[in-house]
Design a protein around this motif. Structure first.
Motif, PDB file in Angstrom:
ATOM      1  N   LYS A  43       0.769  -1.326   0.020  1.00  0.00           N
ATOM      2  CA  LYS A  43       0.008   0.005   0.068  1.00  0.00           C
ATOM      3  C   LYS A  43       0.965   1.193  -0.078  1.00  0.00           C
ATOM      4  O   LYS A  43       1.850   1.430   0.789  1.00  0.00           O
ATOM      5  CB  LYS A  43      -0.898  -0.107   1.449  1.00  0.00           C
ATOM      6  CG  LYS A  43      -1.872   1.209   1.300  1.00  0.00           C
ATOM      7  CD  LYS A  43      -2.840   0.971   2.481  1.00  0.00           C
ATOM      8  CE  LYS A  43      -3.918   2.148   2.543  1.00  0.00           C
ATOM      9  NZ  LYS A  43      -4.469   2.004   3.723  1.00  0.00           N
ATOM     10  N   HIS A  45       0.640   5.701  -0.292  1.00  0.00           N
ATOM     11  CA  HIS A  45      -0.349   6.998  -0.276  1.00  0.00           C
ATOM     12  C   HIS A  45       0.217   8.012  -1.361  1.00  0.00           C
ATOM     13  O   HIS A  45       1.283   8.219  -1.737  1.00  0.00           O
ATOM     14  CB  HIS A  45      -0.223   7.810   1.221  1.00  0.00           C
ATOM     15  CG  HIS A  45      -0.484   6.536   2.025  1.00  0.00           C
ATOM     16  ND1 HIS A  45      -2.047   6.712   2.615  1.00  0.00           N
ATOM     17  CD2 HIS A  45       0.121   5.403   2.934  1.00  0.00           C
ATOM     18  CE1 HIS A  45      -2.061   5.496   3.402  1.00  0.00           C
ATOM     19  NE2 HIS A  45      -0.926   4.996   3.546  1.00  0.00           N
ATOM     20  N   ARG A  91      -6.099  12.192  -0.662  1.00  0.00           N
ATOM     21  CA  ARG A  91      -5.811  11.034   0.242  1.00  0.00           C
ATOM     22  C   ARG A  91      -6.158   9.735  -0.421  1.00  0.00           C
ATOM     23  O   ARG A  91      -6.459   8.648   0.177  1.00  0.00           O
ATOM     24  CB  ARG A  91      -6.741  11.339   1.437  1.00  0.00           C
ATOM     25  CG  ARG A  91      -6.522  12.709   2.027  1.00  0.00           C
ATOM     26  CD  ARG A  91      -5.682  12.451   3.329  1.00  0.00           C
ATOM     27  NE  ARG A  91      -5.372  14.047   3.891  1.00  0.00           N
ATOM     28  CZ  ARG A  91      -4.665  14.075   4.958  1.00  0.00           C
ATOM     29  NH1 ARG A  91      -4.249  13.027   5.450  1.00  0.00           N
ATOM     30  NH2 ARG A  91      -4.457  15.498   5.265  1.00  0.00           N
ATOM     31  N   VAL A 135      -4.970   6.004  -2.528  1.00  0.00           N
ATOM     32  CA  VAL A 135      -4.138   5.153  -2.107  1.00  0.00           C
ATOM     33  C   VAL A 135      -3.765   4.287  -3.439  1.00  0.00           C
ATOM     34  O   VAL A 135      -4.619   4.001  -4.292  1.00  0.00           O
ATOM     35  CB  VAL A 135      -4.280   4.360  -0.917  1.00  0.00           C
ATOM     36  CG1 VAL A 135      -4.602   5.219   0.224  1.00  0.00           C
ATOM     37  CG2 VAL A 135      -5.757   3.399  -1.108  1.00  0.00           C
ATOM     38  N   ALA A 160     -10.011   7.878  -1.415  1.00  0.00           N
ATOM     39  CA  ALA A 160      -9.920   7.448   0.281  1.00  0.00           C
ATOM     40  C   ALA A 160     -11.114   6.771   0.891  1.00  0.00           C
ATOM     41  O   ALA A 160     -11.257   6.021   1.756  1.00  0.00           O
ATOM     42  CB  ALA A 160      -9.944   9.121   0.677  1.00  0.00           C
ATOM     43  N   PRO A 209       0.975   7.710   5.433  1.00  0.00           N
ATOM     44  CA  PRO A 209      -0.192   8.377   5.019  1.00  0.00           C
ATOM     45  C   PRO A 209       0.237   9.955   5.477  1.00  0.00           C
ATOM     46  O   PRO A 209       0.985  10.156   6.548  1.00  0.00           O
ATOM     47  CB  PRO A 209      -1.171   7.772   5.996  1.00  0.00           C
ATOM     48  CG  PRO A 209      -0.628   7.248   6.976  1.00  0.00           C
ATOM     49  CD  PRO A 209       0.653   6.584   6.394  1.00  0.00           C
TER      50      PRO A 209
END
Length: 304
Positions: A46, A48, A67, A69, A82, A162
């Motif tokens: 993952k 951001h 925001r 991903v 998000a 993040p």
């Protein structure tokens, strides 16, 4: 994958009289670059999104991309909002070229009008920063060689961490690690890593591509009453009216700046495309992007 390196064999020789011949210490050599198998865990997983740039626009200026991903596996790249809604998805294959550089081929879900696989490149810019760029059109030009978010390519700048909350009292003073420097939507760092920094004092700043000198610098003031926040540069390096793209003769360069969180900042400023007879207020960018007239930087406080 072929792993290259040097192996040193040290032999101790015994003299007939029983005394030992001292062994000379080996000079430390360069560390062996990681293999694809060793580096891949630093890429999968993952991420951001700090920047999503294509067609000379920053997609993160749009609410649905903020925001967002990106999740990467050896078979798929998934870009999600998000709230989890899909923004882009593609099957993918990865090939290490030379650490930290990779090639990636993307086959979007639903296909493309040209039914083409999108050839791309990637670089692990830092241990927690990944760059990816792929060709969106004119596929006959082949795999891109630079990170670009202009007419023909898409460019993602990704962070493992993040974003937090913006600071209550933003303060630019300090030395910042530059993550990307976009000029005409091209990342001027190329495909490698960079030690370039932006250094801000209370009323002056300098872009230092190397330790040896300043590429761009002068004074600045910030106007926190505007949205986005305006930053007014008074450039003296290079001297006003000079440079590859000449700075204004009055030294005034208009920009906007935003703290994405306590430690991460985006900056956009006008490099060209102004009329000196026009009011200075008309020179300020209306967002954060790079095109033929605007440059964009993203920088952060250095990580340990």
């Amino acid at each position: 994958m072929i792993r290259t390196g040097f192996m040193f064999l040290v032999c101790g020789l015994a003299m007939a009289c029983g005394t030992a011949v001292p062994v000379m210490a080996q000079k430390p050599g360069k560390s062996t670059p990681p293999t694809a198998e060793e580096e891949w865990p630093s890429i999968e997983g993952k991420w951001h999104v700090l920047l999503g740039h294509e067609a000379d626009k920053n997609l993160l200026d749009r609410p649905e991309y903020k925001r967002s991903v990106v999740t990467i596996s050896d078979k798929q790249l998934q870009w999600s909002a998000a709230d989890g809604k899909p923004l882009f998805a593609a099957a993918c294959t990865w090939k290490q070229v030379a650490s930290p550089q990779w090639e990636v081929d993307l086959t979007p879900e639903g296909g493309t009008p040209e039914a083409a696989t999108l050839p791309g490149i990637a670089t692990l810019f830092d241990k927690d920063i990944l760059k990816i760029s792929w060709r969106r059109k004119n596929f006959e030009k082949g795999r891109p060689t630079i990170f670009n978010g202009g007419a023909e390519q898409a460019y993602l700048l990704l962070s493992r961490q993040p974003l937090g909350n913006p600071p209550a009292k933003p303060d630019l003073v300090g030395e910042w690690q530059l993550l990307t420097v976009l000029d005409d939507a091209n990342d001027k760092f190329g495909r490698g890593r960079s030690t370039s920094v932006a250094a801000f004092e209370a009323d002056s700043f300098a872009w230092k591509p190397t330790k040896q000198g300043v590429n761009f610098g002068g004074g600045y003031t910030v106007d926190h009453s505007t949205r986005p926040t305006r930053i007014k540069f008074n450039i003296n390096v290079p001297p006003p009216g000079t440079g590859a793209t000449p700075t204004p003769r009055d030294g005034f360069v208009a920009g906007v700046v935003e703290f994405l969180d306590e430690d991460t900042v985006q900056l956009c400023f006008r490099e060209s495309g102004w009329r000196e007879s026009a009011p200075q207020d008309s020179r300020y960018p209306q967002g954060f992007f790079s095109d033929g007239d605007m440059n964009m930087w993203i920088f952060r406080r250095p990580k340990p």
